[in-house]
Write an enzyme that holds these catalytic residues in place. Structure first.
Site, PDB file in Angstrom:
ATOM      1  CB  SER A   1      -0.875  -0.142   1.364  1.00 46.39           C
ATOM      2  OG  SER A   1      -1.352   1.323   1.467  1.00 46.39           O
TER       3      SER A   1
ATOM      4  CE1 TYR B   1      -3.408  -1.984   5.289  1.00 43.41           C
ATOM      5  CE2 TYR B   1      -3.177   0.641   4.921  1.00 43.41           C
ATOM      6  CZ  TYR B   1      -3.572  -0.985   4.390  1.00 43.41           C
ATOM      7  OH  TYR B   1      -3.820  -1.311   3.174  1.00 43.41           O
TER       8      TYR B   1
HETATM    9  N1  LIG Z   1      -8.792  -0.364  -0.755  1.00 40.35           N
HETATM   10  C1  LIG Z   1      -7.676   0.295  -0.920  1.00 40.35           C
HETATM   11  O1  LIG Z   1      -7.862   1.710  -0.814  1.00 40.35           O
HETATM   12  C2  LIG Z   1      -6.338  -0.373  -0.653  1.00 40.35           C
HETATM   13  C3  LIG Z   1      -5.247   0.604  -0.895  1.00 40.35           C
HETATM   14  C4  LIG Z   1      -3.976  -0.081  -0.607  1.00 40.35           C
HETATM   15  C5  LIG Z   1      -3.969  -1.387  -0.316  1.00 40.35           C
HETATM   16  N2  LIG Z   1      -5.078  -2.300  -0.184  1.00 40.35           N
HETATM   17  C6  LIG Z   1      -4.883  -3.528   0.196  1.00 40.35           C
HETATM   18  O2  LIG Z   1      -5.292  -4.284  -0.700  1.00 40.35           O
HETATM   19  C7  LIG Z   1      -5.816  -5.496  -0.003  1.00 40.35           C
HETATM   20  C8  LIG Z   1      -7.178  -5.887  -0.558  1.00 40.35           C
HETATM   21  O3  LIG Z   1      -7.947  -4.766  -0.246  1.00 40.35           O
HETATM   22  P1  LIG Z   1      -9.392  -4.341  -0.834  1.00 40.35           P
HETATM   23  O4  LIG Z   1      -9.527  -2.870  -0.596  1.00 40.35           O
HETATM   24  O5  LIG Z   1     -10.176  -5.185  -1.658  1.00 40.35           O
HETATM   25  O6  LIG Z   1     -10.334  -4.584   0.802  1.00 40.35           O
HETATM   26  P2  LIG Z   1     -11.608  -5.780   1.190  1.00 40.35           P
HETATM   27  O7  LIG Z   1     -12.480  -5.430   0.050  1.00 40.35           O
HETATM   28  O8  LIG Z   1     -11.971  -5.381   2.511  1.00 40.35           O
HETATM   29  O9  LIG Z   1     -10.970  -7.003   0.639  1.00 40.35           O
HETATM   30  C9  LIG Z   1     -10.398  -7.670   1.807  1.00 40.35           C
HETATM   31  C10 LIG Z   1     -10.375  -9.281   1.504  1.00 40.35           C
HETATM   32  O10 LIG Z   1      -9.436  -9.990   2.589  1.00 40.35           O
HETATM   33  C11 LIG Z   1     -10.135 -10.997   2.726  1.00 40.35           C
HETATM   34  N3  LIG Z   1      -9.766 -11.284   4.292  1.00 40.35           N
HETATM   35  C12 LIG Z   1      -9.689 -10.565   5.210  1.00 40.35           C
HETATM   36  N4  LIG Z   1      -9.162 -11.037   6.401  1.00 40.35           N
HETATM   37  C13 LIG Z   1      -8.880 -12.484   6.186  1.00 40.35           C
HETATM   38  C14 LIG Z   1      -8.678 -13.570   6.857  1.00 40.35           C
HETATM   39  N5  LIG Z   1      -8.455 -13.558   8.270  1.00 40.35           N
HETATM   40  N6  LIG Z   1      -8.697 -14.709   6.287  1.00 40.35           N
HETATM   41  C15 LIG Z   1      -9.172 -14.815   4.891  1.00 40.35           C
HETATM   42  N7  LIG Z   1      -9.526 -13.777   4.157  1.00 40.35           N
HETATM   43  C16 LIG Z   1      -9.457 -12.478   4.640  1.00 40.35           C
HETATM   44  C17 LIG Z   1     -11.770 -10.626   3.068  1.00 40.35           C
HETATM   45  O11 LIG Z   1     -12.703 -11.808   2.859  1.00 40.35           O
HETATM   46  P3  LIG Z   1     -13.406 -12.381   4.151  1.00 40.35           P
HETATM   47  O12 LIG Z   1     -13.860 -11.095   4.874  1.00 40.35           O
HETATM   48  O13 LIG Z   1     -14.579 -12.998   3.468  1.00 40.35           O
HETATM   49  O14 LIG Z   1     -12.604 -13.266   5.026  1.00 40.35           O
HETATM   50  C18 LIG Z   1     -11.678  -9.903   1.689  1.00 40.35           C
HETATM   51  O15 LIG Z   1     -11.975 -10.668   0.579  1.00 40.35           O
HETATM   52  C19 LIG Z   1      -5.628  -5.444   1.145  1.00 40.35           C
HETATM   53  O16 LIG Z   1      -4.398  -6.121   1.526  1.00 40.35           O
HETATM   54  C20 LIG Z   1      -5.503  -3.908   1.542  1.00 40.35           C
HETATM   55  O17 LIG Z   1      -4.649  -3.679   2.434  1.00 40.35           O
HETATM   56  C21 LIG Z   1      -6.288  -1.430  -0.209  1.00 40.35           C
END
Ligand SMILES: NC(=O)c1ccc[n+]([C@@H]2O[C@H](COP(=O)([O-])OP(=O)(O)OC[C@H]3O[C@@H](n4cnc5c(N)ncnc54)[C@H](OP(=O)(O)O)[C@@H]3O)[C@@H](O)[C@H]2O)c1
Length: 243
Positions: A126, A139
């Site tokens: 990130s 984070y």
């Molecule tokens: N959105 C942003 O602005 C952004 C920016 C930079 C980086 N990121 C990174 O990108 C990645 C994806 O983020 P996103 O924005 O797509 O978030 P999201 O929509 O909240 O998706 C997160 C995913 O991680 C899974 N997850 C979380 N804890 C888990 C666990 N203990 N076991 C198995 N699965 C788990 C969730 O599935 P379940 O809840 O069904 O388990 C969900 O499918 C993350 O690593 C985040 O830090 C996001």
């Protein structure tokens, strides 16, 4: 290709799974929420294989026997309080999910890739791992770990034909990231993306598709992707007497 995507039930992971299956790949998608993965299975058909699991307690014996690409995408931020007011349990959850689970899964997959003589690992970092902002504390630190872990993996894997990339997105809407961070305060989550053209999950899926389809001799080490409306804004100074 046989591709393992963590966090397939939402956000980036769903878009990545959809894009890669549509391109003819086989995707194994891990997440805890069964209904969400089942919906995706219905949509994507036989080339999508859901794996219902909590990555913080993952049993690696359930992994497929061939994995060409591992996308360590599952992760979360919890809270936006400054460090002195943050919840310690939230810090542990972020460390367990964003660091410990990534390390464990990578450790399980690496021997397969080394045996295959080919592989690609994409770790979701990130911009928070590079630019500190108030409330990002653990984070941001967990995502800095991802970047350094990827660099060190690349060093250890030299000569083994395994690529390792950190993909570091900035502000991205259309995921559950802020809903999770604000623990179901959906109005607050929505406000983060009001009136901006943020990155979309499809942008990230397209970037990952580009990365994995590059020739195997090309390793993108670190790729930072921000929306045009976002910037790093420079350093700030706190005055002794405010107001
Ligand atoms: N959105 C942003 O602005 C952004 C920016 C930079 C980086 N990121 C990174 O990108 C990645 C994806 O983020 P996103 O924005 O797509 O978030 P999201 O929509 O909240 O998706 C997160 C995913 O991680 C899974 N997850 C979380 N804890 C888990 C666990 N203990 N076991 C198995 N699965 C788990 C969730 O599935 P379940 O809840 O069904 O388990 C969900 O499918 C993350 O690593 C985040 O830090 C996001």
């Amino acid at each position: 290709m046989q591709i393992l995507v963590t966090g397939a039930s939402s956000g980036f992971g769903t878009a990545i799974s959809q894009t890669l299956v549509q391109q003819g790949h086989t995707v194994y998608g891990i997440a805890r929420r069964k209904e969400k993965l089942q919906q995706l299975k219905q949509q994507l058909g036989e080339n999508f294989h859901p794996i219902y699991a909590d990555l913080t307690q993952f049993d690696a014996s359930t992994l497929p026997k061939q994995i060409d690409v591992l996308i360590n995408n599952a992760g979360l931020a919890l809270g936006l309080e400054p460090a002195d007011q943050a919840n310690l349990a939230d810090w542990h959850t972020m460390i367990n999910t964003n660091i410990t689970a990534v390390v464990a899964l990578t450790h399980a997959v690496l021997p397969l890739m080394v045996k295959q003589g080919i592989g690609t690992i994409i770790n979701l970092g990130s911009t928070a791992g590079r630019y500190a902002y108030t409330g990002a504390n653990v984070y941001g630190a967990s995502k800095a770990f991802i970047s350094q872990f990827s660099d060190n993996l690349r060093t250890d894997l030299a000569g083994k034909n395994i690529r390792v990339t950190t993909l570091a997105p900035g502000l991205c809407s259309g995921t559950e990231f802020s809903n999770v961070r604000f623990k179901g305060d959906n109005e607050r989550a929505k406000a983060v993306y009001d009136d901006v053209d943020a990155i979309t999950p499809q942008d990230i899926a397209d970037t990952i598709s580009w990365l994995i389809h590059l020739p195997q001799h090309v390793n993108v080490n670190y790729l930072e992707v921000m929306p045009t409306c976002q910037n790093s804004a420079g350093l700030s100074v706190t005055k002794k007497h405010i107001g």
